[in-house]
Motif scaffolding. Sequence first.
Motif, short mmCIF file in Angstrom:
data_model
loop_
_atom_site.label_atom_id
_atom_site.label_comp_id
_atom_site.label_asym_id
_atom_site.label_seq_id
_atom_site.Cartn_x
_atom_site.Cartn_y
_atom_site.Cartn_z
N TRP A 584 0.78 -1.24 -0.07
CA TRP A 584 -0.15 0.09 0.00
C TRP A 584 0.95 1.38 -0.11
CZ3 TRP A 584 -3.91 2.30 -1.88
CH2 TRP A 584 -4.23 3.36 -1.36
N ASN A 585 1.88 1.31 0.78
CA ASN A 585 2.75 2.55 0.78
C ASN A 585 3.46 2.94 -0.53
OD1 ASN A 585 2.28 2.87 3.47
ND2 ASN A 585 4.03 1.98 4.13
N ASN A 586 3.70 1.80 -1.19
CA ASN A 586 4.30 1.92 -2.46
C ASN A 586 3.35 2.22 -3.42
OD1 ASN A 586 6.29 1.74 -4.46
ND2 ASN A 586 5.97 -0.63 -4.77
N CYS A 587 2.00 1.93 -3.24
CA CYS A 587 1.00 2.18 -4.22
C CYS A 587 0.84 3.86 -4.19
CB CYS A 587 -0.29 1.38 -3.73
SG CYS A 587 -0.51 -0.06 -4.26
N GLN A 588 0.86 4.34 -3.15
CA GLN A 588 0.57 5.79 -2.93
C GLN A 588 1.60 6.56 -3.83
OE1 GLN A 588 -1.35 6.88 1.10
NE2 GLN A 588 -0.14 5.11 1.46
N LEU A 594 -3.32 5.31 -10.71
CA LEU A 594 -4.45 4.38 -10.90
C LEU A 594 -5.85 4.76 -10.36
CD1 LEU A 594 -2.38 1.10 -10.36
CD2 LEU A 594 -2.79 2.39 -12.36
N GLU A 595 -6.78 4.26 -10.94
CA GLU A 595 -8.01 4.51 -10.48
C GLU A 595 -8.48 3.91 -9.07
OE1 GLU A 595 -12.79 3.69 -11.74
OE2 GLU A 595 -10.99 2.68 -12.78
N VAL A 596 -8.03 2.55 -8.92
CA VAL A 596 -8.32 1.96 -7.84
C VAL A 596 -7.46 2.75 -6.52
CG1 VAL A 596 -6.54 0.38 -7.81
CG2 VAL A 596 -8.43 -0.15 -6.66
N ALA A 634 -9.85 -4.28 -8.43
CA ALA A 634 -8.55 -3.57 -8.81
C ALA A 634 -8.66 -3.25 -10.13
CB ALA A 634 -7.39 -4.50 -8.50
N ILE A 635 -9.40 -3.99 -11.14
CA ILE A 635 -9.28 -3.55 -12.56
C ILE A 635 -10.60 -2.88 -13.06
CG2 ILE A 635 -7.98 -5.58 -13.13
CD1 ILE A 635 -10.20 -7.13 -14.23
N GLN A 697 -0.51 -0.11 -14.53
CA GLN A 697 0.21 1.01 -14.90
C GLN A 697 0.53 1.07 -16.25
OE1 GLN A 697 4.18 1.54 -13.17
NE2 GLN A 697 3.46 3.58 -12.24
N GLN A 698 0.71 0.09 -17.03
CA GLN A 698 0.88 -0.22 -18.42
C GLN A 698 -0.14 -0.09 -19.35
OE1 GLN A 698 4.00 -3.30 -19.08
NE2 GLN A 698 4.83 -2.76 -16.99
N GLN A 699 -1.41 0.05 -18.63
CA GLN A 699 -2.72 -0.21 -19.35
C GLN A 699 -2.98 -1.31 -20.08
OE1 GLN A 699 -2.47 4.02 -21.37
NE2 GLN A 699 -3.50 4.89 -19.51
N ILE A 700 -2.48 -2.57 -19.47
CA ILE A 700 -3.16 -3.69 -20.29
C ILE A 700 -4.23 -3.90 -20.00
CG2 ILE A 700 -2.54 -6.24 -19.76
CD1 ILE A 700 -0.10 -4.71 -20.63
N PRO A 701 -5.20 -4.30 -21.03
CA PRO A 701 -6.68 -4.38 -21.13
C PRO A 701 -6.93 -5.12 -19.93
CG PRO A 701 -5.85 -4.82 -23.46
CD PRO A 701 -4.45 -4.80 -22.28
N LYS A 702 -8.20 -4.90 -19.46
CA LYS A 702 -8.84 -5.63 -18.34
C LYS A 702 -9.05 -7.08 -18.82
CE LYS A 702 -11.97 -2.21 -16.69
NZ LYS A 702 -13.26 -1.60 -16.19
N LYS A 703 -9.41 -7.27 -20.14
CA LYS A 703 -9.56 -8.84 -20.61
C LYS A 703 -8.40 -9.74 -20.46
CE LYS A 703 -12.01 -10.21 -24.93
NZ LYS A 703 -13.22 -10.36 -24.16
N ILE A 704 -7.17 -8.99 -20.54
CA ILE A 704 -5.94 -9.76 -20.46
C ILE A 704 -5.79 -10.07 -19.19
CG2 ILE A 704 -3.59 -9.85 -20.90
CD1 ILE A 704 -5.17 -10.24 -23.41
N ILE A 705 -5.90 -9.03 -18.21
CA ILE A 705 -5.50 -9.32 -16.77
C ILE A 705 -6.38 -10.39 -16.25
CG2 ILE A 705 -5.55 -8.29 -14.57
CD1 ILE A 705 -4.68 -5.53 -15.89
N ALA A 706 -7.62 -10.25 -16.49
CA ALA A 706 -8.66 -11.29 -16.11
C ALA A 706 -8.39 -12.56 -16.54
CB ALA A 706 -10.25 -10.90 -16.39
N THR A 707 -7.81 -12.75 -17.86
CA THR A 707 -7.54 -14.06 -18.22
C THR A 707 -6.21 -14.34 -17.83
OG1 THR A 707 -8.36 -13.28 -20.47
CG2 THR A 707 -6.81 -15.14 -20.41
#
Length: 788
Positions: A584-588, A594-596, A634-635, A697-707
């Motif tokens: 979490w600290n790193n996220c900030q 990122l939206e999340v 998260a996505i 961060q690299q804007q990989i599509p949600k479809k790919i992340i879910a897969t």
Amino acid sequence: MAIEEIRVRGTVQGVGFRPTVYRLAKAYGLRGDVCNDGEGVLIRVAGSEEALTEFITKLQQECPPLAKIQQLKRTVYKGEFKFDDFVISNSVNNAIKTEIAPDAATCPQCQQEIFDPFSRFYRYPFTNCTHCGPRLSIIRTIPYDRCNTSMSAFSMCPECAKEYHNIENRRFHAQPIACHICGPKAWLERADGKPVTASMFSMLDDVDAVCTLLQRGEIVAIKGLGGIHLACDATQETAVQKLRQRKKRYHKPFALMARDISVIEAYCNINAKEKELLTSPAAPIVLLQKKTVYSLLNTQYSIASSVAPRQNTLGFMLPYTPLHHLILKRMNRPIVLTSGNLSDEPQCINNDEVRDKLGKIADYFLLHNRAIVNRVDDSVVRVVGDKVQTIRRARGYAPAPISLPPGFENVPPILAMGSELKNTFCLLQEKKAILSQHLGDLENAAAFNAYQDTLNLYLNLFEHQPNAIAIDKHPEYLASKLGKELASANKIKLYSIQHHHAHIAACMAENAIPLDSPPVLGIALDGLGYGEDGTIWGGEFLLADYRQFQRLATFKPVAMIGGEQAIYQPWRNTYAQLLAANLWNNCQQQYAELEVVKLLQQKPLKLINQLIEKRINSPSASSVGRLFDALAAAIGICLEECSYEGQAAIEMESLVDINKLNNCEETKKYHFKFSLLDNIYCIDPAPMWQALLNDLQQQIPKKIIATKFHISLANAIVEMVNILRQENLINQVVLTGGVFQNTILLEQVTNRLQSLKIDVLTQSLLPANDGSLSLGQAIITAAQLMNN
């Protein structure tokens, strides 16, 4: 000349079994009688040895479509025999050992008659015969005779009585037989109480008028077989949205009904197995893959997007009563047909209840005057690979019994109370398990009251007097509290069964694993279950038999922030996972855009951190269900909230790119860490979260992340099985729990394990979710009782 007594047990009452016995006995020149009693069907018969043998063979070969012979026992008859012919005798009341047939969809012959202007059943919405019609929904007590059903209120007219007593007729001893003259009637009402007049519609009758109303965009409450449904035109977005708002069901997919297969085929891909399910006597809702492009014929009738938001499947069923066939005769597009209730409440079943509770939802009511004794929801199934997967077991399937595995022949009567969500209860007796129909989520007071009513009905129907009661270990489940009260009041033994052990045992029982078999490795993945250590479990690897289990591995426990709130607000799980992974600290700093992360920063994190540290309403949970929720949020799926349990995970599953499941470079897997935690193995998703943040961060599509997530989770599960195989003798793996209703995960894990020559057991007849938990509770209790 031989004289025999033939005892037939199974589903043999109210399904045309006695007429079949009669016809065959007459054909072979036999004398004697046949009758229903509490144990099933009793045949006393005299004839030559050869004729009797042929009669028995033919009876088994020509068993009626809805009948199921569990046991056929022949003995020499030693009583007084005074029969000159073969007759059907009156039913006998004695100890209840027979089965109740499930309600059955309208058979082809009855369908033909309701559309034949020359038939006396033309347009009669309650037409039935021994091959179809109501059973469980109308029965008050056994044996299944008209006087013991809600049809007792209707006296047969001479024509119906003639068919009922005519051995050559399809309606011979069909208990719900009725017609326009003597049977139940259907009528249309306006919800506002104003009169309905014929001048309002161009209609043949009130039932036909419903089609016109639906086409106009109205919402109609329809009293059917086992409850009330709410219907609207599924192709009118305005009508569907209006139904959602009024019913307060904002996102959960609606079920659809279509006139025939050809209408469904315009919208969905249907394979042979799916078609067989749709047209079977059970007539369940079948989840089908949406077509990406509808046929040209239906371009003007596209299904409203709000029918099944963000889903790639549609749940379709065919008409299963004459009433539904008549409504849809002129409807060349699908209708929504969803439970007639306010969200989370049980389905309404009587006319006054409809007027009271659904008056602000429906514009019109189509009602009838045949009482629904037993509320029965629609069953839901899907096909995974070539195997049926039951998601909700109710109309058409319940209460058909489940045969017990070898070793449970002398089981004492047991009552198992089930869980809190997707509840069923189970009666164990006479070498079989009788599971109730799906009874819903008991968190709702009305649902809990309906659960108690149904339980009392079953206990009376089957004259069930349990020697023991089984409950879930969770101390706050209403079904468990009721079980404790019943055990205390009746001074019988109470067994508390661990949730995931019950899941595994239910799958073993369905697969007929014998009592004294070596332990299996059960992988139970779900939302939550009360653990042996007082924490919340939900991602478990248990070495288990029917009597006991050993916890070998789990997923890393993470805080369920706010307890039950975490089920409906997925962001809570995302934050808990990021904290647990020390990210979490790193996220900030690194991922602040990122939206999340932006959304989480707006939450009262100081307060939340205190809740976690002090363990205030934030129990640790090894739940894979909540891991799915965390990743979906998260996505960007249901980031803020869900309107029903599992929504985020279900929507994420529909995103998966089927073409990229073969581990190509684009979907290179995420990694999970394996470690020891309190002497058991632990799967830690921390490395996965780091990689996922990078992908976002690299804007990989949600479809790919879910897969990638589905592939990676399947790999982690199989990797853990390999680790455990090195230390334990494991020949069979059981996959169970609500998370395994995710078809992608189920197929990925199954295929990988089978490639390692591991025997994989899954569920088909019963749901992998909590709908089968009561069977697991009952079978574990039986094993422990017999062991003692």
